[in-house]
Motif scaffolding. Structure first.
Motif, mmCIF file in Angstrom:
data_model
loop_
_atom_site.group_PDB
_atom_site.id
_atom_site.type_symbol
_atom_site.label_atom_id
_atom_site.label_comp_id
_atom_site.label_asym_id
_atom_site.label_seq_id
_atom_site.Cartn_x
_atom_site.Cartn_y
_atom_site.Cartn_z
ATOM 1 N N GLN A 105 -20.720 -18.580 -57.441
ATOM 2 C CA GLN A 105 -21.531 -18.789 -58.640
ATOM 3 C C GLN A 105 -22.314 -17.524 -58.998
ATOM 4 O O GLN A 105 -22.381 -17.132 -60.166
ATOM 5 C CB GLN A 105 -22.500 -19.959 -58.420
ATOM 6 C CG GLN A 105 -21.832 -21.318 -58.390
ATOM 7 C CD GLN A 105 -22.828 -22.420 -58.059
ATOM 8 O OE1 GLN A 105 -23.727 -22.244 -57.233
ATOM 9 N NE2 GLN A 105 -22.683 -23.564 -58.696
ATOM 10 N N ILE A 106 -22.891 -16.880 -57.981
ATOM 11 C CA ILE A 106 -23.664 -15.658 -58.232
ATOM 12 C C ILE A 106 -22.759 -14.549 -58.753
ATOM 13 O O ILE A 106 -23.105 -13.832 -59.694
ATOM 14 C CB ILE A 106 -24.407 -15.218 -56.957
ATOM 15 C CG1 ILE A 106 -25.494 -16.251 -56.604
ATOM 16 C CG2 ILE A 106 -25.039 -13.838 -57.136
ATOM 17 C CD1 ILE A 106 -26.180 -16.003 -55.273
ATOM 18 N N LEU A 107 -21.586 -14.408 -58.154
ATOM 19 C CA LEU A 107 -20.635 -13.399 -58.617
ATOM 20 C C LEU A 107 -20.239 -13.649 -60.070
ATOM 21 O O LEU A 107 -20.138 -12.720 -60.874
ATOM 22 C CB LEU A 107 -19.391 -13.387 -57.728
ATOM 23 C CG LEU A 107 -19.571 -12.818 -56.314
ATOM 24 C CD1 LEU A 107 -18.296 -13.006 -55.505
ATOM 25 C CD2 LEU A 107 -19.961 -11.348 -56.358
ATOM 26 N N LYS A 108 -20.042 -14.909 -60.402
ATOM 27 C CA LYS A 108 -19.623 -15.241 -61.771
ATOM 28 C C LYS A 108 -20.735 -14.954 -62.777
ATOM 29 O O LYS A 108 -20.500 -14.352 -63.824
ATOM 30 C CB LYS A 108 -19.216 -16.714 -61.850
ATOM 31 C CG LYS A 108 -18.698 -17.131 -63.222
ATOM 32 C CD LYS A 108 -18.249 -18.581 -63.226
ATOM 33 C CE LYS A 108 -17.733 -18.977 -64.603
ATOM 34 N NZ LYS A 108 -17.307 -20.407 -64.630
ATOM 35 N N VAL A 109 -21.961 -15.369 -62.463
ATOM 36 C CA VAL A 109 -23.081 -15.141 -63.375
ATOM 37 C C VAL A 109 -23.348 -13.649 -63.541
ATOM 38 O O VAL A 109 -23.581 -13.160 -64.646
ATOM 39 C CB VAL A 109 -24.357 -15.855 -62.868
ATOM 40 C CG1 VAL A 109 -25.566 -15.457 -63.714
ATOM 41 C CG2 VAL A 109 -24.178 -17.374 -62.911
ATOM 42 N N SER A 110 -23.290 -12.921 -62.428
ATOM 43 C CA SER A 110 -23.614 -11.487 -62.481
ATOM 44 C C SER A 110 -22.529 -10.684 -63.191
ATOM 45 O O SER A 110 -22.822 -9.656 -63.807
ATOM 46 C CB SER A 110 -23.810 -10.937 -61.070
ATOM 47 O OG SER A 110 -22.571 -10.859 -60.374
ATOM 48 N N GLY A 111 -21.286 -11.132 -63.092
ATOM 49 C CA GLY A 111 -20.184 -10.366 -63.664
ATOM 50 C C GLY A 111 -19.965 -9.047 -62.952
ATOM 51 O O GLY A 111 -19.268 -8.153 -63.470
ATOM 52 N N ALA A 112 -20.512 -8.902 -61.753
ATOM 53 C CA ALA A 112 -20.402 -7.643 -61.017
ATOM 54 C C ALA A 112 -18.954 -7.370 -60.628
ATOM 55 O O ALA A 112 -18.216 -8.289 -60.244
ATOM 56 C CB ALA A 112 -21.280 -7.687 -59.770
ATOM 57 N N ASP A 113 -18.561 -6.109 -60.719
ATOM 58 C CA ASP A 113 -17.204 -5.741 -60.307
ATOM 59 C C ASP A 113 -17.222 -4.770 -59.141
ATOM 60 O O ASP A 113 -16.235 -4.091 -58.863
ATOM 61 C CB ASP A 113 -16.418 -5.144 -61.486
ATOM 62 C CG ASP A 113 -16.999 -3.818 -61.972
ATOM 63 O OD1 ASP A 113 -18.060 -3.423 -61.453
ATOM 64 O OD2 ASP A 113 -16.397 -3.202 -62.864
ATOM 65 N N CYS A 114 -18.372 -4.722 -58.438
ATOM 66 C CA CYS A 114 -18.507 -3.780 -57.326
ATOM 67 C C CYS A 114 -19.348 -4.415 -56.222
ATOM 68 O O CYS A 114 -20.455 -4.903 -56.480
ATOM 69 C CB CYS A 114 -19.149 -2.493 -57.831
ATOM 70 S SG CYS A 114 -19.096 -1.141 -56.664
ATOM 71 N N ILE A 115 -18.827 -4.417 -55.005
ATOM 72 C CA ILE A 115 -19.527 -4.964 -53.844
ATOM 73 C C ILE A 115 -19.582 -3.903 -52.753
ATOM 74 O O ILE A 115 -18.571 -3.256 -52.452
ATOM 75 C CB ILE A 115 -18.817 -6.224 -53.293
ATOM 76 C CG1 ILE A 115 -18.890 -7.383 -54.284
ATOM 77 C CG2 ILE A 115 -19.432 -6.650 -51.955
ATOM 78 C CD1 ILE A 115 -18.159 -8.639 -53.812
ATOM 79 N N ILE A 116 -20.765 -3.734 -52.148
ATOM 80 C CA ILE A 116 -20.915 -2.873 -50.981
ATOM 81 C C ILE A 116 -21.058 -3.758 -49.748
ATOM 82 O O ILE A 116 -21.892 -4.671 -49.726
ATOM 83 C CB ILE A 116 -22.140 -1.956 -51.101
ATOM 84 C CG1 ILE A 116 -22.014 -1.033 -52.320
ATOM 85 C CG2 ILE A 116 -22.307 -1.118 -49.828
ATOM 86 C CD1 ILE A 116 -23.241 -0.144 -52.543
#
Length: 503
Positions: free
Chosen positions: A92-103
């Protein structure tokens, strides 16, 4: 000043070899923190554009803090996700944030396959191998503004989807201009970090440390269930300052930890998140009578805290501990149901806040932002955004604000803000549950779920662990033949509270 990195840079220049941050396995000096942050920032410029989110998928630690600063050097903003969160919530957090980069600390090996993440997964240690590109970093800084986002913390949402509170550099700088000085936090302090890095209490630890050149000792989460080891750790590191959630302080006193060992170096105890029980406060005061105690109040949406109360006298067990007065450069006021200003003693109203410390709103959620961040109804003349907290408060005879509960069904439990409706949504989604309602028993400080259905409480509890963090799962499950209903057809929550002994 327009960027929090100036805190780090100033302290690294003044105290290059001093320990900046330490956890159980690692530590780094201010010089090392600065250099490693710049390396990560330089490497990130090839992977992520400024003003976009970068996920840090790791537990709190030296590496996580270094990643934060590296992300800021790249002109981006950070979102910490604890890998122990349920996969559904991470999704859910990934979807809301729309982030395309994870460290992460282990490249793609740290990202569960079930997440089906299609963006870039960057290994922390690989990022550290890159060269520092000062010109590129300087160009990013030259184009930055103090209203650029710094971090995004996700809180519970009434629709069942977490809300990302987006906070700018300017808001943190505004708060930090006053916070350390007000409570005498200096370069000589050792701050014992209790809060997770996705919880805004940690913002006070991190940026107080960086601003004044103090040392932050990150206390492992597991120690907060073993009071003797926790106190050993605090004493070993000579911690002077605790900026903790109330529940963490109460855990020590509830388990009689101070009878084992007193952390004599601690001279400042600041707490927030929920009401501090007076009997637990008294125990701390008994063992550390010379320490200063401060009650802090404020939701994530206003950058940490908006009011504070210095405790300068003994309180009786039946007294209300005030939340006090507003921080400098913040306006905190009460409105009644007709949006009229309340100034009189003992009249309850909704607590509202205006000032630079207000968040930028909820990320990718215009509808919820517009509901909570509104024009000040007392000011028809020019734009003045205010945050309506949904918290109720009143003035006591000394003019201090006192917390009086929630306007809606949002609660504060174990240091976290929780929407009871989100918990209900999960339980009501189970096929064998006909209807469920959750209430917060303030007397016993626990969430109770009442339900009509064919599941056992242990079954529901086990099922909920798949989608909710532990602090959102009710402590008690009570099966009823039917839920009580009010005259206008709504679930009678007052009746349910009576059934569980709450008020």
């Amino acid at each position: 000043m327009r960027n929090v990195l100036e805190y780090l840079e100033h302290s690294a220049e003044k105290y290059p070899e001093k320990e900046a941050v330490a956890d159980m396995a690692n530590s780094c000096s201010y010089k090392e923190l600065l250099q490693n942050s710049k390396r990560i920032g330089s490497s990130l410029t090839a992977a992520s554009a400024p003003k976009t989110p970068v996920i840090v998928l790791m537990d709190k630690g030296v590496e996580a803090l270094t990643a934060f600063m590296g992300i800021v050097y790249a002109g981006c903003f950070y979102i910490l996700i604890n890998p122990e969160q349920p996969l559904l919530r991470i999704q859910q957090i990934l979807k809301v944030s729309g982030a395309d980069c994870i460290i992460t600390l282990n490249g793609t090996g740290s990202v569960p396959k079930e997440l089906s993440f299609t963006g870039k997964v960057l290994d922390y240690y690989e990022l550290l191998k890159g060269d520092i590109e000062e010109e590129k970093l300087q160009l990013i800084r030259d184009l930055s503004q103090d209203i650029d986002p710094l971090y995004c913390n996700f809180t519970s949402g009434s629709t069942g989807v977490p809300k990302g509170v987006l906070v700018s550099h300017r808001s943190v700088i505004d708060f930090m201009e006053y916070f350390p000085d007000l409570f005498h936090i200096t370069a000589g302090d050792i701050i014992g970090n209790q809060a997770p890095f996705d919880f805004d209490v940690s913002v006070k630890d991190i940026y107080s440390t960086l601003k004044v050149g103090a040392t932050m000792v990150i206390i492992p989460k597991r120690l907060f269930s073993i009071p003797m080891q926790l106190l050993d750790y605090i004493c070993e590191h000579k911690v002077t300052t605790l900026i903790w959630a109330v529940s963490a302080l109460c855990m020590i006193t509830q388990l009689k930890g101070l009878t084992y060992k007193v952390p004599v170096t601690v001279n400042k105890i600041l707490f927030s998140g929920e009401a501090m029980p007076i009997k637990h406060l008294k125990i701390w005061q008994k063992y550390l009578p010379e320490a200063s105690y401060v009650n802090l109040y404020g939701p994530t949406e206003i950058t940490c805290n908006c009011t504070y109360y210095r405790i300068s006298r003994e309180f009786e067990l039946d007294e209300t501990l005030p939340i006090g007065k507003a921080f400098p450069n913040e306006k905190v006021f009460l409105l009644d149901e007709n949006n009229a200003l309340i100034t009189e003693e003992d009249i309850t109203g909704e607590l509202c806040v205006s000032g630079t410390a207000l968040a930028l709103g909820y990320y990718n959620n215009t509808e919820q932002t517009q509901k909570a961040f509104v024009q000040n109804p007392l000011n028809p003349h020019y734009l003045e955004p205010v945050y309506r907290t949904g918290d109720l408060a009143f003035y006591n005879k000394d003019g201090d604000l006192c917390f009086a509960g929630r306007k809606d069904f949002q609660i504060k439990h174990m240091g976290h803000r929780i929407e009871l409706e989100e918990i209900e949504l999960i339980i009501n989604s189970y096929p064998d549950i006909q209807r469920a309602c959750c209430v917060f028993d303030t007397r016993k400080n626990r969430i109770t779920a009442f339900y009509v259905g064919n599941m056992e409480g242990r079954q529901i509890q086990g099922k909920m662990q798949e989608s909710l963090p532990v602090y959102m799962i009710p402590s008690v499950f009570s099966s009823l033949p039917e839920l009580p209903i009010t005259a206008n057809g709504k679930i009678d929550r007052k009746k349910l509270l009576e059934l569980c002994g709450g008020k």
